[in-house]
Every structure is written in structure tokens, then in C-alpha cells.
Enzyme design. Structure first.
Site, short mmCIF file in Angstrom:
data_model
loop_
_atom_site.label_atom_id
_atom_site.label_comp_id
_atom_site.label_asym_id
_atom_site.label_seq_id
_atom_site.Cartn_x
_atom_site.Cartn_y
_atom_site.Cartn_z
CD GLU A 91 -17.38 5.54 -10.18
OE1 GLU A 91 -18.23 6.30 -10.20
OE2 GLU A 91 -16.23 5.99 -9.97
CB CYS A 104 -11.28 1.93 -18.40
SG CYS A 104 -10.24 2.51 -17.10
CB CYS A 111 -6.23 1.67 -4.99
SG CYS A 111 -4.63 1.30 -5.26
CB CYS A 115 -1.08 7.54 -6.03
SG CYS A 115 -0.20 5.57 -6.45
CB CYS A 118 -4.77 8.25 -7.46
SG CYS A 118 -6.01 7.17 -7.96
CB CYS A 333 -6.44 8.53 -15.83
SG CYS A 333 -6.31 7.81 -17.68
N1 SAH Z 1 -3.23 1.21 -9.96
C1 SAH Z 1 -2.85 1.06 -11.42
C2 SAH Z 1 -4.07 0.88 -12.33
C3 SAH Z 1 -5.11 2.05 -12.16
S1 SAH Z 1 -4.74 2.87 -13.93
C4 SAH Z 1 -1.96 2.15 -11.78
O1 SAH Z 1 -1.87 3.12 -10.95
O2 SAH Z 1 -1.42 1.97 -13.02
C5 SAH Z 1 -5.29 4.89 -13.40
C6 SAH Z 1 -3.99 5.68 -14.18
O3 SAH Z 1 -4.35 6.86 -14.00
C7 SAH Z 1 -2.81 5.36 -13.77
O4 SAH Z 1 -1.91 5.65 -14.88
C8 SAH Z 1 -2.88 6.45 -12.80
O5 SAH Z 1 -1.31 6.84 -12.38
C9 SAH Z 1 -3.42 7.68 -13.45
N2 SAH Z 1 -4.02 8.47 -12.63
C10 SAH Z 1 -4.39 8.76 -11.13
N3 SAH Z 1 -4.78 9.78 -10.83
C11 SAH Z 1 -4.57 10.79 -12.00
C12 SAH Z 1 -5.10 11.80 -11.94
N4 SAH Z 1 -5.59 12.55 -11.09
N5 SAH Z 1 -4.97 12.49 -13.22
C13 SAH Z 1 -4.48 11.73 -14.29
N6 SAH Z 1 -3.73 10.41 -14.31
C14 SAH Z 1 -4.20 10.03 -13.00
FE1 SF4 Z 2 -3.78 3.07 -6.76
FE2 SF4 Z 2 -4.64 5.23 -7.98
FE3 SF4 Z 2 -2.10 4.86 -7.20
FE4 SF4 Z 2 -3.31 3.45 -9.24
S1 SF4 Z 2 -2.71 5.61 -9.41
S2 SF4 Z 2 -2.02 2.54 -7.63
S3 SF4 Z 2 -5.46 3.01 -8.49
S4 SF4 Z 2 -3.96 4.90 -5.76
#
Ligand code: SAH
Ligand code: SF4
Length: 344
Positions: A91, A104, A111, A115, A118, A333
Site C-alpha cells: 500500500e 507515503c 516488515c 513493533c 504496528c 501511520c
Molecule cells: N519502518 C519505518 C517506516 C514505517 S513508518 C519506521 O518504523 O519508522 C510508519 C510510522 O508509523 C513509524 O513512525 C511508526 O513508528 C508509526 N506507527 C506504527 N504503528 C503506529 C500506530 N498504530 N499508530 C501511530 N503510529 C504508528
Molecule cells: Fe516495521 Fe511497523 Fe515497526 Fe516500522 S513501525 S519497523 S513498519 S513494524
């Protein structure tokens, strides 16, 4: 077919055209058609000879992501679900603020870093995207919108610094004057904290922007919600940020999503300020976006958010409370899953 067009850098095109006994400037012309005019059909490249167009048609594929679904949010955010050559689905999101467009983009299908907050991480990892698949998302969004996009952020699915070669190669072509000519200041990589990748970014010849997803200011909490922290704990990570800051003079943006009862105590704001001392960071406080795989995680209540921001303000740390965008179509995000599961 010998090659795939978007996989070729300008230098690759020049080498190929030298082999074909074509003049070098023809390579620039082809790249202008693709990257500036978003013309993806060889036969429409009218300043090239018919012979060359036929040869391109026979030898060079033009793989582009196929749009499977487009959704438009109440706030004008658009989400695209793409299918790639091998059937993988990813996406991308197009944000529109006051006529300014930001794409974006995804760097991986899924991934591997998992985390806990996410949705992309909850769905596992398929593979790295190629440079052509990264560029394809951006160029197709420009084509479908009939307009140039002002900024690109690597904040879609995946960890860009685990796919460094392809991401850097795509950025070189976006930035190249003879290709997309997008300024370095308009390109941002967001990382969960791959320290060696941040070191490489410090030495990268194009001064793009860096955003770090911090979300916790100490190792105990951060390792719990971001397993990548076990591999690159904060001391190592912050050392790489300092090096990046010293080498480039760039200000780093810190992303911090406030999750109710997890990382939203004002104590953490003080701890974060101490951790990042001297870096002059710019802190983006993100409202946590709920995800289907973790219904127990909730957004911090507004009083709590205010307390956290006040703590930062009292320390004179520059910060902003970011507005949620695209939440109603699961485009915010951390909500990208690359599936049709959430189709509305
Ligand atoms: N993997 C990279 C790029 C993905 S960016 C990274 O983690 O930075 C996606 C962004 O959304 C990151 O800043 C991540 O920490 C944030 N994110 C992930 N899950 C989220 C959520 N449920 N609510 C708000 N931000 C979130
Ligand atoms: Fe991967 Fe989501 Fe963590 Fe970014 S925030 S590193 S996309 S698992």
C-alpha cells in the site's frame, strides 16, 4: 525481455544505449519521458526514432504496480493498494495538505521487525521491494493524479534501512536532475532505528531528511514495544543519530506515538529530553492509531497528551501534535497491511 525500465539508473541507460550504438543523450530523453512526463508507452516517446522505439518495445519491460483498490478519506487522503509482478500486495498513501502533496511509500512487502503497535509488523514479512517497485508507486500516483507530488516519505510498509541499496538507488533517481528532479529536502526516510543504516545515511551524497520512530526513551520499555531495540539499543542508536547530525547538520525528527498507559507518562518526556540532549530534535507527537490486531492498545486521552506536551514545552523542546490523517480508511501511520481485509 532483457531489462525492466524502472530498474535502470540513468547510468544503466547510458551504458545500454552505448551498446546499442545510440547517442548518450537518448538515455536522458527516455528518462525524461518516464520520470518527468510519466509516459510509460515506448511508442508515445515521439522524439525517439521509430527504430529505437521498436527496439525498446522488444527489449525493455515496463513493469508498474497495478492498482487493485483506491480509497479516499474524508480528509482527502488517498490510499492505494497495489499488486506487484509476483502477486505481492503493498500500500501507499497520498496526503494532501493545502494543495501540497506528500506520497507515503512502502519499501518492503510487510516488515520483519514486529513493533507491537504496528499493523504492518503484525502481518509478517514477504520481501524487499526492488528499486523499480519503490519508484513505481510514486510515478503511478503522479500519473493517476495527473499532477506532480511535492514530497516523498518512506513511511509506508517496511523498514527502508533494511532495504538500503534499493531505497538509496530509487532516491538517486528521484533526485537526479535528468530524471524526477525532486529536491533532497523533499525526501524523508523514517526508520525504527537501524543504527548502521543511519551511519550510511550520514555519508549518503544526497542530504535527505531523517525521521526516527522512537516511541520510548529507555531500553527496557523500547525493547518491549520495538524488538529491534534489542539489536540496536539506545546508546548505539543515539550515537548514530549524533554522527548523522554532526555530518549533515540536519535536524532529526523524532516520532513518538502516545499509547494509553504504555509510553505516555510525562516522566518519559523528561527522559526523552535527556536522551536526545544536544541533538536539537523536532518531536512529532502522533496520536496512536488503533489497529485490528491489538484491540487492547488505545490512544492516550487528550488530558494525558496535553500533560506530555507540556512537559516537553517546559524543557523548551520543539514539538508538534500531529493531526491524524486517513484514519477512516486505515491509511494512518502504522495501519497499512497490504490487504483487502479492511475494505470498506
Ligand atoms: N519502518 C519505518 C517506516 C514505517 S513508518 C519506521 O518504523 O519508522 C510508519 C510510522 O508509523 C513509524 O513512525 C511508526 O513508528 C508509526 N506507527 C506504527 N504503528 C503506529 C500506530 N498504530 N499508530 C501511530 N503510529 C504508528
Ligand atoms: Fe516495521 Fe511497523 Fe515497526 Fe516500522 S513501525 S519497523 S513498519 S513494524
Amino acid at each position: 525481455m532483457t531489462y525492466d525500465a524502472l530498474e535502470l539508473s540513468l547510468n544503466d541507460w547510458q551504458i545500454l544505449f552505448t551498446e546499442w550504438n545510440e547517442q548518450k543523450f537518448r538515455a536522458t530523453q527516455v528518462c525524461q519521458w518516464i520520470y518527468a512526463k510519466k509516459e510509460f508507452s515506448w511508442h508515445s516517446m515521439t522524439n525517439l526514432s521509430k527504430t529505437l522505439r521498436d527496439k525498446l518495445n522488444e527489449n525493455i519491460m515496463m513493469s508498474l504496480p497495478i492498482v487493485i483498490r483506491q480509497q479516499v478519506s474524508r480528509d482527502g487522503t488517498r490510499k492505494y493498494l497495489w499488486q506487484l509482478n509476483d502477486g505481492s500486495r503493498i500500500e501507499s498513501v497520498l496526503l494532501n495538505h493545502g494543495g501540497h502533496k506528500t506520497a507515503c511509500i512502502s519499501s518492503q512487502a510487510g516488515c520483519p521487525l514486529g513493533c507491537t503497535f504496528c499493523e504492518t509488523g503484525a502481518n509478517g514479512f514477504t520481501r524487499n521491494l526492488t528499486r523499480g517497485e519503490i519508484l513505481g508507486q510514486f510515478l503511478m500516483m503522479e500519473k493517476l493524479n495527473g499532477a506532480d507530488i511535492n514530497n516523498i516519505v518512506f513511511m509506508g510498509m517496511g523498514e527502508p534501512l533494511l532495504n538500503e541499496d534499493n531505497v538509496f538507488s530509487a532516491i538517486r533517481s528521484l533526485n537526479d536532475k535528468n530524471m524526477r528532479n525532486l529536491g533532497a529536502r523533499h525526501i524523508t526516510i523514517s526508520t525504527s532505528g537501524i543504527a548502521p543504516g543511519i551511519e550510511d545515511l550520514a555519508d549518503f551524497e544526497i542530504p535527505i531528511r531523517l525521521s526516527l520512530s522512537l516511541h520510548a526513551p529507555n531500553d527496557e520499555l523500547r525493547s518491549r514495544i520495538m524488538p529491534v531495540n534489542r539489536q540496536y539499543p539506545l546508546q548505539k542508536l543515539v550515537a548514530s543519530l549524533r554522527r548523522y547530525h554532526e555530518r549533515t547538520g540536519e535536524r532529526i525528527t523524532i516520532e513518538y506515538a502516545l499509547i494509553d498507559g504504555v509510553n505516555d507518562s510525562p516522566e518519559y518526556a523528561y527522559e526523552m529530553a535527556a536522551l536526545l540532549d544536544g541533538l536539537e530534535p523536532y518531536i512529532n507527537i502522533i496520536p496512536f492509531n488503533p489497529i485490528p490486531s491489538k484491540p487492547e492498545l488505545r490512544r492516550s486521552p487528550s488530558g494525558r497528551v496535553k500533560e506530555f506536551c507540556s512537559a516537553l514545552a517546559s524543557l523548551k523542546i520543539e514539538h508538534e501534535l500531529r493531526k491524524e490523517r486517513g484514519g477512516d480508511i486505515m491509511a494512518a501511520c502504522g495501519q497499512l497491511a497490504g490487504s483487502t481485509r479492511n475494505a470498506s
